[in-house]
Write a protein that holds these residues in place. Structure first.
Motif, PDB file in Angstrom:
ATOM      1  N   SER A   1     -21.324  12.728  30.502  1.00 60.32           N
ATOM      2  CA  SER A   1     -21.444  11.267  30.520  1.00 60.32           C
ATOM      3  C   SER A   1     -22.558  10.787  31.447  1.00 60.32           C
ATOM      4  CB  SER A   1     -20.108  10.643  30.946  1.00 60.32           C
ATOM      5  OG  SER A   1     -19.625  11.245  32.140  1.00 60.32           O
ATOM      6  N   ALA A   2     -22.923  11.588  32.455  1.00 67.01           N
ATOM      7  CA  ALA A   2     -23.995  11.237  33.388  1.00 67.01           C
ATOM      8  C   ALA A   2     -24.526  12.527  33.999  1.00 67.01           C
ATOM      9  CB  ALA A   2     -23.483  10.307  34.487  1.00 67.01           C
ATOM     10  N   MET A   3     -25.791  12.510  34.401  1.00 65.90           N
ATOM     11  CA  MET A   3     -26.374  13.732  34.973  1.00 65.90           C
ATOM     12  C   MET A   3     -27.512  13.365  35.908  1.00 65.90           C
ATOM     13  SD  MET A   3     -27.081  17.324  33.023  1.00 65.90           S
ATOM     14  CE  MET A   3     -28.183  16.753  31.745  1.00 65.90           C
ATOM     15  N   ILE A   4     -27.731  14.221  36.917  1.00 69.02           N
ATOM     16  CA  ILE A   4     -28.851  14.053  37.861  1.00 69.02           C
ATOM     17  C   ILE A   4     -29.230  15.439  38.357  1.00 69.02           C
ATOM     18  CG2 ILE A   4     -27.329  13.717  39.881  1.00 69.02           C
ATOM     19  CD1 ILE A   4     -29.327  11.605  40.918  1.00 69.02           C
ATOM     20  N   ASP A   5     -30.497  15.630  38.721  1.00 72.56           N
ATOM     21  CA  ASP A   5     -30.854  16.921  39.313  1.00 72.56           C
ATOM     22  C   ASP A   5     -30.795  16.816  40.832  1.00 72.56           C
ATOM     23  OD1 ASP A   5     -33.248  15.506  39.750  1.00 72.56           O
ATOM     24  OD2 ASP A   5     -34.490  17.284  39.461  1.00 72.56           O
TER      25      ASP A   5
END
Lengths: 313, 313
Positions: free
Chosen positions: B209-213
């Protein structure tokens, strides 16, 4: 860029080609104003340029908002030189902590607004001097292929989108501390160059065969076009901007006018008329003497500043 | 970036929004890992990051080829963090004339080859220190929307694509001058970070549903995701890389693993299995306490280095 950098860029191009292979059919990588890559909706144009305070911009003579304006505009000019329309911009900035980012980004935003090229992302870092790097995307009018530097043919006529030398004359006026109205107008051409997007589209519509923007000077940039197209160019007329010297028109650079070749002058005239633009002055004609530039029958040397780069050990 | 830069970026975002207006429906500009713009063939992802010698890279501890590798890889990581596939890269380099461009571009070309992201253009300039700015395009798998930071919902589970802290532990090993096999392996994680492109695609396919590095550290980056999604996160497990300390896993940064949220752990497991990837460790769960991170029930502060930027007068 100066000749030393051309050598370095050439080496980089070879290193990348050895590692990454040649571009697929229909793509142009390093070596033109902008790269051309194929995307599902048609060709995608990609350009990136760097403005370094103290190298490309003297902050004693121009302000950070001018530097911001210029760093975005020179990239839009690269898209214009393909006959393209700017899309979106990414901006990275390095600078000392006391950099007035508000002023820098005000100039970036003004240019972004003017050229309809929204800044959609980027990065910010500490660094010893202000370095602004901008990358811009662009697209072509539907169904049209990008105008490369390599398409000129013997017999094509050579046009430029406006008189030259104003940017160099403006820098001279700034250095001499002149502030009369004429000097201010020239200075504005140095501080706030314009990207000839409408003119690039008119050249494309007028059947242009090759195009480049004038960032390093007419002689140097026309030399790139001539070598890429394997033609010579005989110039018989250089339109010099009011207040500029002929040497500034030939070698001054940073005018960001577009120089292009086209086989049919009537088609060029019709196309510029239709766009409500002044007809571009005719400079000369392409010859069979590959890579050779002549002005009034005399050989013309591409001039520029020398700058040596180290390559390996 | 440090907290001072977050403030500056926030101000830049407001200045640009005031001048350029809000993005059109379906586009995301400044504020996520990559920008999303609409192109004729579907969403186009755009990311740009800067690596400055002496700020992001200590050339006494790593070589110019490592700096080149890193500057391209961190951008590919931004594309991966959207669930995207890298397209093409533009590279601008400023540096002193004695910069070994061959070594720098060897690292850039290696990364370009590894992540299938050809370098198609760029620029080169003189400058007081080495500054490498890379811009990368990316695309989404057909029919899929980019994974933003803002899509996490209460109850979603939080996963990370691998153990954390190796890059920070590697930098520590380099600073301590250790060169045993374990130290060398950790140092490689600092010098040659990897972009988790395959893992990002698997997360997308697994219903993330959401992602970040993780570039600034798990706590800081998960904090961005939590604020953007208006959720809290309760962590009960931090997978610490072998040889790293828990503080390095939490705040070290530069691991470039992806942290993502997803409602259905079975779908995530199936998707990573299908891609032949190790199942991502489960860290915790999203809560209703907007923006609040807790570890083992205790509040967790996002840490980072302070760096003040001037803004106007």
């Amino acid at each position: 860029v100066g000749p030393g950098e051309f050598v370095a860029i050439d080496r980089i191009q070879h290193l990348l080609a050895a590692r990454l292979g040649a571009p697929p059919e229909g793509e142009t990588w390093v070596g033109d104003d902008a790269a051309v890559v194929q995307a599902p909706g048609g060709p995608l144009l990609l350009a990136a340029d760097l403005v370094v305070a103290g190298v490309h911009a003297d902050l004693d003579l121009e302000d950070l908002d001018d530097l911001g304006w210029k760093s975005l505009t020179v990239n839009v000019s690269d898209i214009a030189a393909m006959g393209g329309v700017p899309g979106h911009a990414l901006v990275t900035v390095a600078g000392p902590p006391d950099t007035d980012l508000g002023l820098l980004y005000a100039g970036l935003a003004e240019a972004s607004d003017c050229w309809r090229c929204p800044i959609v992302g980027g990065d910010l870092s500490n660094g010893p001097v202000v370095v602004v790097s901008v990358a811009v995307t662009g697209s072509m009018p539907e169904g049209r292929a990008p105008l490369l530097r390599s398409g000129a043919r013997e017999g094509d006529l050579v046009f430029v989108t406006g008189p030259l030398g104003a940017a160099a004359a403006g820098l001279r006026a700034l250095r001499e501390g002149r502030d009369d109205a004429a000097a201010q107008a020239l200075a504005a051409r140095h501080r706030r160059p314009e990207a000839r997007v409408a003119e690039g589209l008119a050249a494309l519509a007028g059947g242009a065969s090759a195009m480049i923007d004038i960032s390093d000077g007419l002689a140097a940039d026309l030399g790139h076009l001539a070598r890429a197209s394997r033609v010579g160019v005989d110039l018989d007329h250089i339109p010099v901007a009011e207040g500029a010297m002929e040497a500034e028109a030939l070698a001054g650079g940073e005018d960001y006018e577009l120089v292009f070749t086209a086989p049919h002058p009537e088609a060029v005239a019709r196309s510029f008329d239709a766009a409500g633009l002044a007809r571009p002055p005719l400079l000369g004609r392409c010859t069979s003497r590959a890579g050779q530039l002549r002005l009034g029958g005399q050989p013309l040397e591409a001039s520029g500043w020398e700058h040596e780069w180290r390559w390996g050990d």
